[in-house]
Design an enzyme around this catalytic site. Structure first.
Site, short mmCIF file in Angstrom:
data_model
loop_
_atom_site.label_atom_id
_atom_site.label_comp_id
_atom_site.label_asym_id
_atom_site.label_seq_id
_atom_site.Cartn_x
_atom_site.Cartn_y
_atom_site.Cartn_z
N TYR A 1 0.59 2.42 13.54
CA TYR A 1 1.05 3.31 12.48
C TYR A 1 0.81 4.76 12.87
O TYR A 1 -0.27 5.10 13.36
CB TYR A 1 0.24 3.10 11.19
CG TYR A 1 0.38 1.79 10.49
CD1 TYR A 1 1.17 1.69 9.35
CD2 TYR A 1 -0.31 0.66 10.91
CE1 TYR A 1 1.26 0.49 8.65
CE2 TYR A 1 -0.22 -0.54 10.23
CZ TYR A 1 0.57 -0.62 9.10
OH TYR A 1 0.66 -1.80 8.42
N ASP B 1 -6.28 -6.59 -1.87
CA ASP B 1 -4.83 -6.76 -2.01
C ASP B 1 -4.48 -7.80 -3.05
O ASP B 1 -3.46 -7.69 -3.74
CB ASP B 1 -4.22 -7.12 -0.66
CG ASP B 1 -4.14 -5.91 0.27
OD1 ASP B 1 -4.39 -4.78 -0.18
OD2 ASP B 1 -3.84 -6.12 1.46
N HIS C 1 0.81 -1.22 0.00
CA HIS C 1 0.00 0.00 0.00
C HIS C 1 0.85 1.27 0.00
O HIS C 1 1.94 1.31 0.55
CB HIS C 1 -0.89 0.04 1.24
CG HIS C 1 -1.78 -1.16 1.39
ND1 HIS C 1 -2.12 -1.68 2.61
CD2 HIS C 1 -2.39 -1.94 0.46
CE1 HIS C 1 -2.92 -2.73 2.44
NE2 HIS C 1 -3.08 -2.91 1.14
N LYS D 1 5.33 7.17 6.97
CA LYS D 1 4.76 6.33 8.03
C LYS D 1 5.82 6.01 9.07
O LYS D 1 6.99 5.81 8.74
CB LYS D 1 4.25 5.00 7.46
CG LYS D 1 3.14 5.13 6.45
CD LYS D 1 2.79 3.75 5.87
CE LYS D 1 1.79 3.88 4.74
NZ LYS D 1 1.60 2.62 4.03
N HIS E 1 4.27 -0.29 0.99
CA HIS E 1 4.53 -1.03 2.22
C HIS E 1 3.57 -2.21 2.35
O HIS E 1 2.38 -2.10 2.04
CB HIS E 1 4.36 -0.12 3.44
CG HIS E 1 4.35 -0.88 4.73
ND1 HIS E 1 3.18 -1.19 5.40
CD2 HIS E 1 5.35 -1.43 5.44
CE1 HIS E 1 3.48 -1.89 6.47
NE2 HIS E 1 4.79 -2.04 6.52
#
Length: 196
Positions: free
Chosen positions: A147, A183, A77, A87, A134
């Protein structure tokens, strides 16, 4: 191109606890645990440490991810401009094989990837620059990741790269047990959106 998780020394980071990863601008650190008979305490992030290293220290959103089953994959992502995000990710419980893919066309590490095992017992933390896709695979059941994000989530700017892209050729640690429909359907490199 396959990259290992070997850390590169950087004199500018001496004493910070940050170790540079093989992708430009990506770092790993392990917070110092203070332990006694009750358990442990650690500082997950420190504005001074990040600023002294020239890194982002302003976070506008915080998220928690829990994955129940060993072998699950989440990713790959990223968000596109103008919501491309930095992040700060900490493994809280369990273990993951965390993977970063450099999608910045002007980067010397463009299209390279790095994989590193993160352990919640050590609060392993990654600093992930904007323009990096990521994802991770759980190496244990009951994994929790925390996160911090430099940009708010923007549904119109969410993007992804297939975890099985043949050009990147990520070497996942385990057979895939669980992956979301979204995904599983992420595009290969020729069809991805601009990352930075």
């Amino acid at each position: 191109m396959i990259m290992t998780a070997a850390f590169m020394p950087n004199p500018a980071l001496s004493g910070s606890g940050l170790s540079a990863l093989p992708l430009l601008g990506a770092f790993h650190y392990r917070p110092q645990l203070h332990e006694d008979r009750r358990g442990s305490f650690c500082r997950l992030s420190c504005t001074d440490m990040l600023e002294q290293a020239g890194l982002n220290s302003r976070w506008v959103q915080s998220n928690l991810s829990r994955t129940e089953t060993k072998g699950s994959i989440r990713g790959m992502h990223y968000q596109t401009p103008p919501f491309a995000e930095i992040k700060l990710l900490t493994c809280i419980t369990g273990r993951v094989y965390d993977v970063l893919v450099d999608l910045r066309s002007d980067s010397p590490t463009y299209l390279q990837w790095v994989g590193i095992v993160l352990n919640g017992a050590q609060a392993d933390t990654l600093y992930i620059p904007a323009g990096i896709a990521h994802g991770f695979q759980t190496l244990s059941d009951d994994v929790t990741l925390h996160y911090s994000h430099s940009q708010p989530f923007s549904p119109a700017h969410q993007a992804g790269l297939s975890y099985r892209d043949p050009q990147i050729a990520i070497q996942w640690k385990l057979p895939v047990t669980v992956i979301s429909d979204r995904d599983s359907a992420q595009p290969f490199l020729p069809d991805i959106k601009e990352a930075s």
